[in-house]
Write a protein that holds these residues in place. Structure first.
Motif, mmCIF file in Angstrom:
data_model
loop_
_atom_site.group_PDB
_atom_site.id
_atom_site.type_symbol
_atom_site.label_atom_id
_atom_site.label_comp_id
_atom_site.label_asym_id
_atom_site.label_seq_id
_atom_site.Cartn_x
_atom_site.Cartn_y
_atom_site.Cartn_z
ATOM 1 N N LEU A 235 5.595 31.137 15.122
ATOM 2 C CA LEU A 235 5.650 32.574 15.405
ATOM 3 C C LEU A 235 5.317 32.887 16.855
ATOM 4 O O LEU A 235 5.976 33.727 17.481
ATOM 5 N N PHE A 236 4.299 32.228 17.402
ATOM 6 C CA PHE A 236 3.743 32.690 18.660
ATOM 7 C C PHE A 236 3.781 31.694 19.815
ATOM 8 O O PHE A 236 3.533 32.079 20.952
ATOM 9 N N LYS A 237 4.075 30.424 19.552
ATOM 10 C CA LYS A 237 4.020 29.450 20.640
ATOM 11 C C LYS A 237 5.428 29.076 21.106
ATOM 12 O O LYS A 237 6.346 28.941 20.301
ATOM 13 N N SER A 238 5.539 28.906 22.399
ATOM 14 C CA SER A 238 6.811 28.462 22.973
ATOM 15 C C SER A 238 6.764 26.953 23.177
ATOM 16 O O SER A 238 5.726 26.317 22.995
ATOM 17 N N GLY A 239 7.887 26.396 23.558
ATOM 18 C CA GLY A 239 7.966 24.959 23.783
ATOM 19 C C GLY A 239 9.020 24.314 22.911
ATOM 20 O O GLY A 239 9.634 24.964 22.048
ATOM 21 N N SER A 240 9.222 23.037 23.137
ATOM 22 C CA SER A 240 10.230 22.314 22.376
ATOM 23 C C SER A 240 9.769 22.088 20.947
ATOM 24 O O SER A 240 8.596 22.251 20.614
ATOM 25 N N ARG B 25 9.523 19.303 19.448
ATOM 26 C CA ARG B 25 8.581 18.181 19.424
ATOM 27 C C ARG B 25 7.186 18.632 19.806
ATOM 28 O O ARG B 25 6.197 18.213 19.183
ATOM 29 N N GLU B 26 7.084 19.500 20.815
ATOM 30 C CA GLU B 26 5.779 19.998 21.245
ATOM 31 C C GLU B 26 5.119 20.833 20.153
ATOM 32 O O GLU B 26 3.905 20.761 19.945
ATOM 33 N N LYS B 27 5.933 21.606 19.434
ATOM 34 C CA LYS B 27 5.388 22.432 18.354
ATOM 35 C C LYS B 27 4.850 21.566 17.217
ATOM 36 O O LYS B 27 3.750 21.809 16.707
ATOM 37 N N PHE B 28 5.614 20.576 16.820
ATOM 38 C CA PHE B 28 5.146 19.700 15.743
ATOM 39 C C PHE B 28 3.928 18.887 16.174
ATOM 40 O O PHE B 28 3.045 18.599 15.359
ATOM 41 N N LYS B 29 3.874 18.542 17.442
ATOM 42 C CA LYS B 29 2.695 17.823 17.954
ATOM 43 C C LYS B 29 1.461 18.717 17.884
ATOM 44 O O LYS B 29 0.368 18.266 17.514
ATOM 45 N N ALA B 30 1.630 19.998 18.234
ATOM 46 C CA ALA B 30 0.508 20.940 18.171
ATOM 47 C C ALA B 30 0.048 21.142 16.731
ATOM 48 O O ALA B 30 -1.151 21.217 16.451
ATOM 49 N N ILE B 31 1.004 21.214 15.794
ATOM 50 C CA ILE B 31 0.668 21.372 14.377
ATOM 51 C C ILE B 31 -0.107 20.155 13.873
ATOM 52 O O ILE B 31 -1.126 20.281 13.192
#
Length: 213
Positions: free
Chosen positions: A54-59, A61-67
Motif C-alpha cells: 500500500l505505502f512503500k515504493s520500490g521493486s 524484489r525490494e518489497k518482498f525483501k522488506a516483508i
C-alpha cells in the motif's frame, strides 16, 4: 535397520522424552520459543504484506525483501522474549519452589522486554505501543474492580473514542512528526491524498495518477 523402523524408534524416543516430568520446565521453555516464532510470523507477515504494497515504493524484489525482514524480526523477537521470560521463571521456580510471586513474573518480563524489545526500531515500537493501549484498558478495568475509581454510570467508551480521534488528528495536522511513520502514512493517505485529483482515474480508481512512461 530399515528407515521406517528407525523413524518409529526415533518418534518413540522423542515422545518418551516429552513425557518425562523432570524435563517439563525446559521443554516448556523450548515450546514457548517455538510458539513465539510461529505466532510472530503469523501476525507480522500479512500486516507487512498489506502495508508494504500500500505505502512503500520500490521493486517487487525490494518489497518482498522488506516483508521477509519484518516478519523475521517480529518472529525472532517474540521467540526470544518468550524463551527469556519462561526461562527466568523456570529458573526461579527451581530455586525457590513452585509458587512464583507476582513480582518475580514482573521482573522476568522486564528483563525480557529490556533485552529483546528495548531496541528502538519500527517493529519493536509497533509491538510496544500495541501493548501499551491494552495495558491502559486493563489497568482501567482493574482500578474499577478494586474500587480505586468509581464504576462509571454510563459507558465511557464514546468519550474515550472522541478523545483518541481528536488528539490523533490534532497531532497529525499540527505536530505530524511526533506520530509513528506507519501511522503518518496511513493518515496521509486518508486525509491529505483525498484532497488531490485530476480526473476520474485518480478520483475513483487510483489514489495518485500512475507515473507516465
Amino acid at each position: 535397520m530399515a528407515p521406517e523402523a528407525m523413524l518409529k524408534t526415533l518418534l518413540y524416543t522423542v515422545n518418551s522424552l516429552l513425557q518425562q516430568q523432570k524435563y517439563r520446565a525446559a521443554l516448556a521453555v523450548a515450546k514457548g520459543f517455538r510458539n513465539g516464532a510461529v505466532y510472530g510470523a503469523k501476525i507480522r507477515a500479512p500486516h507487512a504484506l498489506v502495508m508494504t504494497f500500500l505505502f512503500k515504493s520500490g521493486s517487487l524484489r525490494e518489497k518482498f525483501k522488506a516483508i521477509a525482514q519484518a516478519t523475521y524480526t517480529h518472529s525472532r523477537n517474540l521467540a526470544y522474549f518468550v524463551f527469556t521470560y519462561k526461562g527466568l521463571r523456570a529458573l526461579q521456580s527451581q530455586i525457590q519452589g513452585k509458587k512464583i510471586p507476582f513480582h518475580y513474573s514482573f521482573l522476568a518480563a522486564c528483563i525480557g522486554g529490556w533485552l529483546v524489545f528495548g531496541e528502538n526500531n519500527n517493529i519493536n515500537s509497533q509491538i510496544n505501543m500495541y501493548l501499551l493501549s491494552r495495558i491502559l484498558f486493563g489497568l482501567s478495568r482493574l482500578a474499577v474492580e478494586k474500587g480505586y475509581i468509581p464504576e462509571p454510570k454510563q459507558d465511557p467508551f464514546p468519550l474515550f473514542a472522541a478523545l483518541v480521534w481528536g488528539i490523533v488528528l490534532w497531532l497529525f495536522e499540527y505536530h505530524r512528526h511526533t506520530l509513528q511513520p506507519s501511522l503518518q502514512s496511513s493518515m496521509t493517505y486518508l486525509y491529505d491524498d483525498s484532497n488531490v485529483w485530476h480526473d476520474v482515474s485518480d478520483f475513483l480508481i487510483y489514489n495518485k495518477r500512475p507515473a507516465s512512461k
